[in-house]
Design an enzyme around this catalytic site. Structure first.
Site, short mmCIF file in Angstrom:
data_model
loop_
_atom_site.label_atom_id
_atom_site.label_comp_id
_atom_site.label_asym_id
_atom_site.label_seq_id
_atom_site.Cartn_x
_atom_site.Cartn_y
_atom_site.Cartn_z
N ARG A 112 -4.43 -13.06 7.30
CA ARG A 112 -4.62 -13.11 5.85
C ARG A 112 -5.81 -13.99 5.46
NH1 ARG A 112 1.64 -14.61 4.59
NH2 ARG A 112 1.37 -15.74 6.53
N PHE A 148 10.36 -6.52 5.45
CA PHE A 148 11.80 -6.77 5.39
C PHE A 148 12.39 -5.78 4.40
CE2 PHE A 148 9.68 -10.05 2.77
CZ PHE A 148 10.11 -9.67 1.51
N TYR A 201 6.10 6.48 6.73
CA TYR A 201 6.26 6.31 5.27
C TYR A 201 4.95 5.89 4.60
CZ TYR A 201 7.69 1.34 6.23
OH TYR A 201 7.77 0.04 6.64
N ARG A 224 14.69 -7.59 10.91
CA ARG A 224 14.35 -7.59 9.49
C ARG A 224 14.68 -6.28 8.79
NH1 ARG A 224 10.46 -10.54 12.32
NH2 ARG A 224 10.18 -12.66 11.49
C1 HXC Z 1 13.47 -10.98 -0.43
C2 HXC Z 1 11.98 -12.37 0.65
C3 HXC Z 1 12.62 -12.13 1.89
C4 HXC Z 1 13.76 -11.24 1.88
C5 HXC Z 1 10.95 -13.47 2.24
N1 HXC Z 1 10.96 -13.20 0.93
N2 HXC Z 1 11.95 -12.82 2.86
N3 HXC Z 1 12.38 -11.81 -0.50
N4 HXC Z 1 14.14 -10.70 0.70
N5 HXC Z 1 14.42 -10.95 3.01
C6 HXC Z 1 10.04 -13.75 -0.09
C7 HXC Z 1 10.10 -15.27 -0.16
O1 HXC Z 1 11.17 -15.72 -0.94
C8 HXC Z 1 8.74 -15.58 -0.77
O2 HXC Z 1 8.69 -15.31 -2.15
C9 HXC Z 1 7.82 -14.56 -0.13
O3 HXC Z 1 8.68 -13.47 0.28
C10 HXC Z 1 7.10 -15.09 1.10
O4 HXC Z 1 8.08 -15.56 2.03
P1 HXC Z 1 7.71 -16.61 3.18
O5 HXC Z 1 8.92 -16.78 4.02
O6 HXC Z 1 7.04 -17.81 2.59
O7 HXC Z 1 6.56 -15.78 3.96
P2 HXC Z 1 5.95 -15.99 5.40
O8 HXC Z 1 6.39 -17.30 6.00
O9 HXC Z 1 4.51 -15.71 5.28
O10 HXC Z 1 6.69 -14.85 6.28
C11 HXC Z 1 6.37 -13.52 6.11
C12 HXC Z 1 7.62 -12.62 6.28
C13 HXC Z 1 8.35 -12.91 7.63
C14 HXC Z 1 7.14 -11.17 6.21
C15 HXC Z 1 8.60 -12.90 5.12
O11 HXC Z 1 9.47 -12.04 7.79
C16 HXC Z 1 7.42 -12.76 8.82
O12 HXC Z 1 6.78 -13.72 9.25
N6 HXC Z 1 7.33 -11.53 9.41
C17 HXC Z 1 6.41 -11.24 10.54
C18 HXC Z 1 6.99 -10.26 11.52
C19 HXC Z 1 7.59 -9.02 10.93
O13 HXC Z 1 7.93 -8.95 9.74
N7 HXC Z 1 7.76 -8.03 11.79
C20 HXC Z 1 8.39 -6.75 11.41
C21 HXC Z 1 7.36 -5.68 11.36
S1 HXC Z 1 8.22 -4.19 11.42
P3 HXC Z 1 9.04 -16.46 -3.29
O14 HXC Z 1 8.72 -15.80 -4.59
O15 HXC Z 1 10.50 -16.76 -3.13
O16 HXC Z 1 8.15 -17.63 -2.98
C22 HXC Z 1 7.43 -3.00 10.61
C23 HXC Z 1 8.05 -1.64 10.86
C24 HXC Z 1 7.57 -0.57 9.95
O17 HXC Z 1 6.48 -3.19 9.94
C25 HXC Z 1 8.23 0.79 10.14
C26 HXC Z 1 9.59 0.87 10.70
C27 HXC Z 1 10.06 2.25 10.98
P1 NAP Z 2 6.70 -7.58 15.59
O1 NAP Z 2 6.99 -7.87 17.02
O2 NAP Z 2 7.36 -8.40 14.54
O3 NAP Z 2 5.13 -7.61 15.41
C1 NAP Z 2 4.46 -8.17 14.32
C2 NAP Z 2 3.41 -9.13 14.85
O4 NAP Z 2 2.53 -9.48 13.78
C3 NAP Z 2 3.99 -10.41 15.43
O5 NAP Z 2 3.37 -10.69 16.66
C4 NAP Z 2 3.60 -11.47 14.41
O6 NAP Z 2 3.39 -12.72 15.06
C5 NAP Z 2 2.31 -10.88 13.87
N1 NAP Z 2 1.98 -11.36 12.53
C6 NAP Z 2 2.77 -11.35 11.42
N2 NAP Z 2 2.13 -11.89 10.39
C7 NAP Z 2 0.90 -12.24 10.83
C8 NAP Z 2 -0.23 -12.85 10.24
N3 NAP Z 2 -0.24 -13.20 8.95
N4 NAP Z 2 -1.34 -13.06 11.00
C9 NAP Z 2 -1.34 -12.71 12.30
N5 NAP Z 2 -0.31 -12.13 12.93
C10 NAP Z 2 0.81 -11.90 12.19
O7 NAP Z 2 7.08 -6.06 15.24
P2 NAP Z 2 6.73 -4.66 15.95
O8 NAP Z 2 7.91 -3.80 15.76
O9 NAP Z 2 6.17 -4.86 17.30
O10 NAP Z 2 5.58 -4.09 14.99
C11 NAP Z 2 4.25 -3.89 15.44
C12 NAP Z 2 3.55 -2.87 14.56
O11 NAP Z 2 4.18 -1.60 14.69
C13 NAP Z 2 3.55 -3.21 13.09
O12 NAP Z 2 2.32 -2.81 12.51
C14 NAP Z 2 4.66 -2.34 12.55
O13 NAP Z 2 4.52 -2.06 11.17
C15 NAP Z 2 4.48 -1.12 13.40
N6 NAP Z 2 5.64 -0.24 13.48
C16 NAP Z 2 6.74 -0.64 14.16
C17 NAP Z 2 7.81 0.23 14.25
C18 NAP Z 2 9.04 -0.11 15.02
O14 NAP Z 2 9.98 0.69 15.03
N7 NAP Z 2 9.11 -1.23 15.71
C19 NAP Z 2 7.75 1.48 13.63
C20 NAP Z 2 6.60 1.83 12.94
C21 NAP Z 2 5.54 0.97 12.88
P3 NAP Z 2 3.54 -14.15 14.31
O15 NAP Z 2 4.79 -14.07 13.50
O16 NAP Z 2 3.59 -15.14 15.43
O17 NAP Z 2 2.31 -14.32 13.49
#
Ligand code: HXC
Ligand code: NAP
Length: 291
Positions: free
Chosen positions: A73, A103, A154, A206
């Site tokens: 970011r 999430f 999606y 998530r």
């Molecule tokens: C509602 C939520 C929430 C939840 C966070 N927020 N979690 N709101 N429900 N479950 C809100 C917080 O309250 C806050 O808003 C804002 O979101 C930011 O939250 P932070 O915790 O400060 O953010 P951050 O520390 O930057 O963490 C980002 C994150 C976290 C996305 C919330 O889950 C993360 O680090 N994720 C990285 C890995 C990840 O998500 N992997 C999955 C990818 S899977 P307010 O207003 O309260 O301040 C994927 C699959 C796609 O993409 C397709 C599948 C088929």
């Molecule tokens: P994951 O393990 O949670 O991967 C997400 C990665 O992104 C983590 O390594 C995380 O590491 C990193 N990340 C998150 N926020 C970041 C930031 N601000 N800067 C740098 N790195 C960041 O989940 P995954 O399932 O392997 O997903 C990988 C990719 O596949 C994603 O693009 C997801 O949308 C896609 N995808 C997954 C699925 C599935 O079924 N798993 C399906 C469709 C698409 P840190 O938290 O340490 O930063």
């Protein structure tokens, strides 16, 4: 022959340097390991130094891995990450925009900041890395470069309950196709991969926390009746990064066992959850630590 052996022949990526955001966990790690097996050097990036260093150490038996802490970011951190790659390897051949945040939540429960957080990681993170490497490649006249964006189905169907992610992935898909047209003349290919369900801790904790994983068995939505295996995605990704796909530009390749054609919008089914359950689900998701 084992289906788990790399599809491409040994040494197919020899000499290549591949940067994979979010490359220390889940699918990013599977992609990074397959690149290493095929002879590439890899830079893996994410926010958490400890888990990144651990992953790099574990992967180092396969080849050269450079872990760089970088929040996608933050433009300054992205530029510093690119500098670190160039300083170590002298070049970068390919960028995989894989880092993501996501999430499940009913959209009316989201704050503006929650929405923005996902857009910033997924869309702006991909934009930042693409701009940083793309500007460099164009300025240096470096050709035969590849950008691969990880989206999901999606991105074009939309999906309830993951609306910030759907909006962001749609933007990433538009970025892919737009730059394929604009940067092709610079020798930069832009493609995308759209995976269906592939189990990872980051996604499952998530998107399918607690009992939801049994309640909404993802396999039932897939015509092939099973989830994806990481090596299947890794094979597709390494092909799209390799010179064997040199004439593929602007494509999005779906790898989902036919899931989206059977029922578009992966998380629309969450409307079956009783509204009173969402507080507990949110606590489960927020309690997730790490990927
Ligand atoms: C509602 C939520 C929430 C939840 C966070 N927020 N979690 N709101 N429900 N479950 C809100 C917080 O309250 C806050 O808003 C804002 O979101 C930011 O939250 P932070 O915790 O400060 O953010 P951050 O520390 O930057 O963490 C980002 C994150 C976290 C996305 C919330 O889950 C993360 O680090 N994720 C990285 C890995 C990840 O998500 N992997 C999955 C990818 S899977 P307010 O207003 O309260 O301040 C994927 C699959 C796609 O993409 C397709 C599948 C088929
Ligand atoms: P994951 O393990 O949670 O991967 C997400 C990665 O992104 C983590 O390594 C995380 O590491 C990193 N990340 C998150 N926020 C970041 C930031 N601000 N800067 C740098 N790195 C960041 O989940 P995954 O399932 O392997 O997903 C990988 C990719 O596949 C994603 O693009 C997801 O949308 C896609 N995808 C997954 C699925 C599935 O079924 N798993 C399906 C469709 C698409 P840190 O938290 O340490 O930063």
């Amino acid at each position: 022959m084992s289906a788990k052996a790399p599809m491409l022949r040994e040494g197919a990526l020899n000499g290549m340097v591949v940067v994979i955001t979010g490359g220390g966990t889940g699918l990013g790690r599977a992609m990074a390991e397959q690149c290493l097996r095929l002879g590439a050097s890899v830079c893996i990036t994410s926010r958490k130094k400890e888990s990144l260093d651990k992953a790099a150490e574990e992967m180092s038996a396969l080849g050269t891995v450079l872990p760089v802490v970088c929040d996608v970011r933050d433009w300054e951190q992205v530029e510093a990450m690119r500098e670190a790659v160039l300083s170590r390897f002298g070049k970068a051949d390919a960028l995989v925009n894989n880092a993501a945040g996501n999430f499940i939540s009913p959209t009316e429960r989201l704050s503006s900041k929650a929405f923005q957080t996902i857009i910033d990681i997924v869309l702006m993170g991909s934009v930042n890395c693409t701009l940083s490497f793309g500007k460099h490649w164009i300025a240096q006249g470096e050709r035969d470069r590849a950008i691969l964006n990880i989206v999901t189905t999606y991105a074009w169907t939309g999906s309830g309950y993951v609306v910030p992610s759907a909006c962001a992935k749609a933007g990433v898909l538009a970025l892919t196709r737009s730059l394929a047209a604009e940067w092709g003349r610079h020798g930069i290919r832009c493609n995308a991969v759209a995976p269906g369900p592939f189990p990872t801790k980051g996604a499952w904790s998530r998107l399918m926390p607690g009992e939801l994983v049994e309640k909404f068995d993802m396999r039932k939505k897939v015509p092939l009746g099973r989830l994806g295996e990481h090596h299947e995605l890794a094979d597709l990704v390494t092909f799209l990064l390799s010179p064997y796909s040199a004439y593929i530009n602007g494509e999005v390749v779906t790898i989902d066992g036919g899931e989206w054609l059977k029922g578009a919008g992966q998380f629309n089914l969450l409307e079956q959850i009783e509204p009173g359950m969402w507080d507990a689900i949110e606590q489960l998701v927020r309690g997730t630590k790490g990927s």
